[in-house]
Design a protein around this motif. Structure first.
Motif, mmCIF file in Angstrom:
data_model
loop_
_atom_site.group_PDB
_atom_site.id
_atom_site.type_symbol
_atom_site.label_atom_id
_atom_site.label_comp_id
_atom_site.label_asym_id
_atom_site.label_seq_id
_atom_site.Cartn_x
_atom_site.Cartn_y
_atom_site.Cartn_z
ATOM 1 N N LEU A 231 0.816 -1.202 0.000
ATOM 2 C CA LEU A 231 0.000 0.000 0.000
ATOM 3 C C LEU A 231 0.859 1.265 0.000
ATOM 4 C CD1 LEU A 231 -1.366 -2.265 2.099
ATOM 5 C CD2 LEU A 231 -3.118 -0.510 2.276
ATOM 6 N N LEU A 232 0.368 2.278 -0.672
ATOM 7 C CA LEU A 232 0.861 3.630 -0.476
ATOM 8 C C LEU A 232 0.236 4.085 0.837
ATOM 9 C CD1 LEU A 232 0.207 5.014 -4.072
ATOM 10 C CD2 LEU A 232 2.242 3.815 -3.234
ATOM 11 N N HIS A 233 1.057 4.371 1.828
ATOM 12 C CA HIS A 233 0.564 4.612 3.181
ATOM 13 C C HIS A 233 -0.018 6.023 3.305
ATOM 14 C CE1 HIS A 233 1.407 3.569 7.698
ATOM 15 N NE2 HIS A 233 0.171 3.975 7.492
ATOM 16 N N ASN A 234 -1.287 6.092 3.570
ATOM 17 C CA ASN A 234 -2.007 7.306 3.922
ATOM 18 C C ASN A 234 -1.921 8.414 2.877
ATOM 19 O OD1 ASN A 234 -3.444 9.319 5.165
ATOM 20 N ND2 ASN A 234 -1.974 9.654 6.820
ATOM 21 N N ILE A 235 -2.702 8.255 1.829
ATOM 22 C CA ILE A 235 -2.938 9.372 0.920
ATOM 23 C C ILE A 235 -3.794 10.397 1.666
ATOM 24 C CG2 ILE A 235 -3.953 10.095 -1.272
ATOM 25 C CD1 ILE A 235 -1.601 8.211 -1.649
ATOM 26 N N TYR A 236 -3.263 11.598 1.846
ATOM 27 C CA TYR A 236 -4.063 12.684 2.429
ATOM 28 C C TYR A 236 -3.583 13.993 1.808
ATOM 29 C CZ TYR A 236 -0.502 14.441 5.761
ATOM 30 O OH TYR A 236 0.614 14.994 6.330
ATOM 31 N N GLU A 237 -4.074 15.110 2.310
ATOM 32 C CA GLU A 237 -3.888 16.390 1.614
ATOM 33 C C GLU A 237 -2.422 16.759 1.392
ATOM 34 O OE1 GLU A 237 -7.762 15.787 2.036
ATOM 35 O OE2 GLU A 237 -6.413 15.739 3.773
ATOM 36 N N ASN A 238 -1.539 16.449 2.334
ATOM 37 C CA ASN A 238 -0.117 16.747 2.141
ATOM 38 C C ASN A 238 0.602 15.657 1.351
ATOM 39 O OD1 ASN A 238 0.296 19.287 3.158
ATOM 40 N ND2 ASN A 238 0.960 18.622 5.184
ATOM 41 N N SER B 286 -3.802 3.266 1.404
ATOM 42 C CA SER B 286 -4.656 3.631 2.536
ATOM 43 C C SER B 286 -4.906 5.128 2.469
ATOM 44 C CB SER B 286 -4.021 3.236 3.872
ATOM 45 O OG SER B 286 -2.834 3.962 4.106
ATOM 46 N N CYS B 287 -5.959 5.573 3.136
ATOM 47 C CA CYS B 287 -6.385 6.961 2.927
ATOM 48 C C CYS B 287 -7.060 7.528 4.168
ATOM 49 C CB CYS B 287 -7.344 7.026 1.739
ATOM 50 S SG CYS B 287 -7.945 8.671 1.358
ATOM 51 N N MET C 37 -4.911 1.015 -8.905
ATOM 52 C CA MET C 37 -5.074 0.691 -7.493
ATOM 53 C C MET C 37 -6.133 -0.398 -7.347
ATOM 54 S SD MET C 37 -2.969 2.521 -5.683
ATOM 55 C CE MET C 37 -1.638 2.903 -6.843
ATOM 56 N N GLU C 38 -5.772 -1.500 -6.712
ATOM 57 C CA GLU C 38 -6.661 -2.664 -6.630
ATOM 58 C C GLU C 38 -7.533 -2.689 -5.377
ATOM 59 O OE1 GLU C 38 -4.636 -6.451 -8.179
ATOM 60 O OE2 GLU C 38 -2.955 -5.174 -7.599
ATOM 61 N N PHE C 39 -7.172 -1.905 -4.363
ATOM 62 C CA PHE C 39 -7.963 -1.868 -3.129
ATOM 63 C C PHE C 39 -7.596 -0.607 -2.372
ATOM 64 C CE2 PHE C 39 -3.973 -3.862 -2.197
ATOM 65 C CZ PHE C 39 -3.633 -3.494 -0.907
ATOM 66 N N CYS C 40 -8.466 -0.211 -1.453
ATOM 67 C CA CYS C 40 -8.223 0.993 -0.654
ATOM 68 C C CYS C 40 -8.610 0.735 0.795
ATOM 69 C CB CYS C 40 -9.015 2.179 -1.192
ATOM 70 S SG CYS C 40 -8.848 3.684 -0.180
ATOM 71 N N GLN C 41 -7.748 1.134 1.706
ATOM 72 C CA GLN C 41 -7.955 0.938 3.138
ATOM 73 C C GLN C 41 -8.362 2.269 3.760
ATOM 74 O OE1 GLN C 41 -5.126 -1.769 4.976
ATOM 75 N NE2 GLN C 41 -4.781 -0.291 6.612
ATOM 76 N N ILE C 42 -9.534 2.294 4.392
ATOM 77 C CA ILE C 42 -10.034 3.522 5.006
ATOM 78 C C ILE C 42 -10.460 3.266 6.445
ATOM 79 C CG2 ILE C 42 -10.807 4.531 2.822
ATOM 80 C CD1 ILE C 42 -13.691 3.719 3.572
ATOM 81 N N GLN C 43 -10.534 4.353 7.234
ATOM 82 C CA GLN C 43 -11.067 4.251 8.587
ATOM 83 C C GLN C 43 -12.577 4.167 8.489
ATOM 84 O OE1 GLN C 43 -9.251 6.673 11.629
ATOM 85 N NE2 GLN C 43 -11.196 7.078 12.623
ATOM 86 N N LYS D 88 -16.879 8.085 1.403
ATOM 87 C CA LYS D 88 -15.678 7.436 0.865
ATOM 88 C C LYS D 88 -16.004 6.008 0.417
ATOM 89 C CE LYS D 88 -12.800 10.128 4.037
ATOM 90 N NZ LYS D 88 -11.851 10.079 5.173
ATOM 91 N N TYR D 89 -16.749 5.293 1.249
ATOM 92 C CA TYR D 89 -17.152 3.925 0.903
ATOM 93 C C TYR D 89 -17.955 3.920 -0.398
ATOM 94 C CZ TYR D 89 -19.702 -0.505 1.094
ATOM 95 O OH TYR D 89 -20.254 -1.728 0.770
ATOM 96 N N ASP D 90 -18.895 4.840 -0.519
ATOM 97 C CA ASP D 90 -19.736 4.897 -1.715
ATOM 98 C C ASP D 90 -18.906 5.229 -2.955
ATOM 99 O OD1 ASP D 90 -21.971 4.299 -0.231
ATOM 100 O OD2 ASP D 90 -22.685 6.368 -0.094
ATOM 101 N N LEU D 91 -17.957 6.148 -2.822
ATOM 102 C CA LEU D 91 -17.124 6.516 -3.962
ATOM 103 C C LEU D 91 -16.266 5.341 -4.417
ATOM 104 C CD1 LEU D 91 -15.875 8.553 -5.942
ATOM 105 C CD2 LEU D 91 -14.317 9.250 -4.102
ATOM 106 N N LEU D 92 -15.655 4.643 -3.473
ATOM 107 C CA LEU D 92 -14.821 3.489 -3.819
ATOM 108 C C LEU D 92 -15.659 2.383 -4.450
ATOM 109 C CD1 LEU D 92 -12.624 3.497 -0.607
ATOM 110 C CD2 LEU D 92 -11.807 3.940 -2.926
#
Length: 391
Positions: A112-119, A150-151, A169-175, A189-193
Motif C-alpha cells: 500500500l501507499l501509506h495514507n494518501i491525504y492532503e499533504n 490507505s487513505c 489501485m486494486e484496493f483501498c484501506q479507510i477508517q 468514501k465507501y460509496d465513492l470506492l
C-alpha cells in the motif's frame, strides 16, 4: 473463519493489524506476539498487515520473524510505503528493499501507499520521487502481488487521487466504523470506492477500542439482544453488512482480544435493520457534535475564505477524541486557512440555518488543535527511531 473472495484469493474476513502489538518493559513482547500470530494462523486468519513506522519501526521485524516459521503459502503479508511521513527525501527503492529484508520475504502479497491525504498527495504524485511508477514496476516483476493505498483524506482528495491512479489501485484501506460512518464521512468514501469498483479494506473497526468499551448503559442494551456477543462483535457485524468490505483489520494487543474476534468471525450473524439503527443511535449519543449540514452558506461571506464545514467536521472529530485525521488535515492547510485565522466577525453565524455560533466553535477548535501532537513532529521522531533501529 469466514472468508471473502478477492480476485483469485480467499482472504479471511478478519486480518491481524500489527500497529498495536503487545509490549513488555517498553518493547514489543515478541513471545506473546509470536503466540498470537500462531493462534491466528491456527484459527484461519491468513492476512497480516504491517507498516514501516509501526511500533517504532520494529513491527516489520517481529512480524517477519514470527511468520517466517510458517510456510510462505499459508499467509498473506501486507506492508506500506511511508510517503505520508514528512521528510526531506523519499526513495522507494531503498525503503522497499529494506522492508523485504526486515519481513524475511521475497515479495509482498499486498502493498500500500501509506495514507494518501492532503499533504502526502503531492509526495506520491511528484515525478521526482518516481514512487507510484516504481511500485507498478515491482508488481510487474512479481515482488508485489496486489497494489493499493490507505487513505485518511477528505472526499475531494480521495476523488482526485482516484481520477489519476484509480485504474492501477486494486484496493483501498479507510477508517470505517459505525461512528465514523457520519463523523468522518466514511460513508461518502465507501460509496465513492464502491462506485469506482475498488474493494474496501477497513482500519479502526472499533475506533481505537472506543466501540469495544461502550458506556455501561449501551452495553446493557446490546447484551439484552445478543447476550453472547461483545460490543466489539457488534462493530464487526455491522461492517460485514457492507458488501464491498473485503478485509477488516483489527489491531489486537492481547490474546483475549484475538480469541473474541476469532469467535465473532467464526459465524455469520448479520444484524437486522433495528439492530443497525440501535448502533447509529449509540453513535449519535457518543458524538455530541455540532449539527453542521455542510450547506456552505457560511462560506459565502467569510472574509478569510475559510472552509468552515471542513473545520466543523474537524471540531466534531477532535471534540469526540484525539484523532490524527483532523490534525493532519488542519496541518495541511496554510496558516491563513486554519481555525486560528477566524476574525470572529460573525458573518458566518448570521448566515447559518442551524444557528451555530461558528466563531465560538472556531476558537474552541483552535484551542483543541493547539493541544494535539504535531504530525510533523511525530514524523521527525519516527524518522529518528528508524535511524536508531538501523544502528
Amino acid at each position: 473463519m469466514q472468508y471473502n473472495d478477492f480476485q483469485d484469493l480467499s482472504l479471511s474476513r478478519l486480518g491481524f493489524g500489527t500497529m498495536r502489538l503487545p509490549t513488555k518493559e517498553g518493547a514489543i513482547d515478541t513471545d506473546l506476539t509470536t503466540q498470537m500470530i500462531d493462534y491466528a494462523l491456527e484459527h484461519g486468519i491468513n492476512y497480516f498487515d504491517t507498516a514501516y513506522p509501526y511500533m517504532g519501526s520494529k513491527s516489520e521485524i517481529v512480524v517477519g520473524q514470527a511468520l517466517a516459521r510458517h510456510p510462505r503459502e499459508k499467509f498473506f503479508l501486507a506492508d506500506k510505503f511511508p510517503g505520508h511521513q514528512i521528510a526531506e527525501t523519499y526513495y522507494p527503492e531503498e525503503i522497499f528493499e529494506e522492508q523485504l529484508q526486515k519481513c524475511k520475504v521475497d515479495y509482498f502479497d499486498f502493498y500500500l501507499l501509506h495514507n494518501i491525504y492532503e499533504n502526502s498527495f503531492f509526495v506520491y504524485t511528484d515525478p521526482q520521487w518516481h514512487i507510484i511508477p516504481y511500485f507498478i514496476e515491482q508488481k510487474k516483476k512479481g515482488r508485489i502481488r496486489h497494489l493499493g493505498f490507505s487513505c485518511h483524506a477528505n472526499i475531494e482528495t480521495l476523488r482526485k487521487f482516484l481520477d489519476l491512479y484509480g485504474d492501477v489501485m486494486e484496493f483501498c484501506q479507510i477508517q470505517l466504523n459505525y461512528l465514523d460512518w457520519t463523523l468522518q464521512k466514511a460513508k461518502a468514501k465507501y460509496d465513492l470506492l464502491t462506485e469506482r469498483g475498488i474493494p474496501v479494506w477497513v482500519m479502526e473497526p472499533v475506533r481505537g477500542g472506543k466501540l469495544a468499551n461502550l458506556p455501561e448503559e449501551d452495553r446493557q442494551r446490546l447484551a439484552a439482544i445478543r447476550p453472547d456477543e461483545s460490543a466489539a462483535a457488534w462493530a464487526f457485524r455491522w461492517l460485514t453488512s457492507l458488501p464491498n468490505v473485503k478485509m477488516i483489520l483489527s489491531g489486537m494487543s492481547n490474546l483475549p482480544q484475538m480469541k473474541d474476534n476469532v469467535k465473532t468471525f467464526s459465524t455469520d450473524k448479520p444484524l437486522n435493520n433495528n439492530e443497525i439503527q440501535m448502533l447509529f443511535d449509540i453513535a449519535e449519543k457518543m458524538k455530541d457534535s455540532v449539527p453542521c449540514t455542510a450547506c456552505r452558506y457560511c462560506c459565502d461571506g467569510c472574509p478569510m475564505q475559510l472552509d468552515i464545514p471542513m473545520l466543523m467536521q474537524s471540531y466534531n472529530d477532535l471534540h469526540f477524541a484525539t484523532s490524527l485525521t483532523p490534525v493532519m488535515q488542519i496541518e495541511a492547510l496554510p496558516e491563513e486557512k486554519r481555525p486560528s485565522a477566524c476574525i470572529a466577525c460573525g458573518a458566518c453565524a448570521s448566515a447559518c440555518p442551524q444557528k451555530i455560533d461558528i466563531p465560538d466553535i472556531m476558537a474552541k477548535l483552535s484551542d483543541l488543535y493547539s493541544k494535539q501532537p504535531s504530525w510533523a513532529s511525530m514524523c521527525k521522531e519516527r524518522a529518528e527511531e528508524a535511524k536508531r533501529a538501523k544502528r
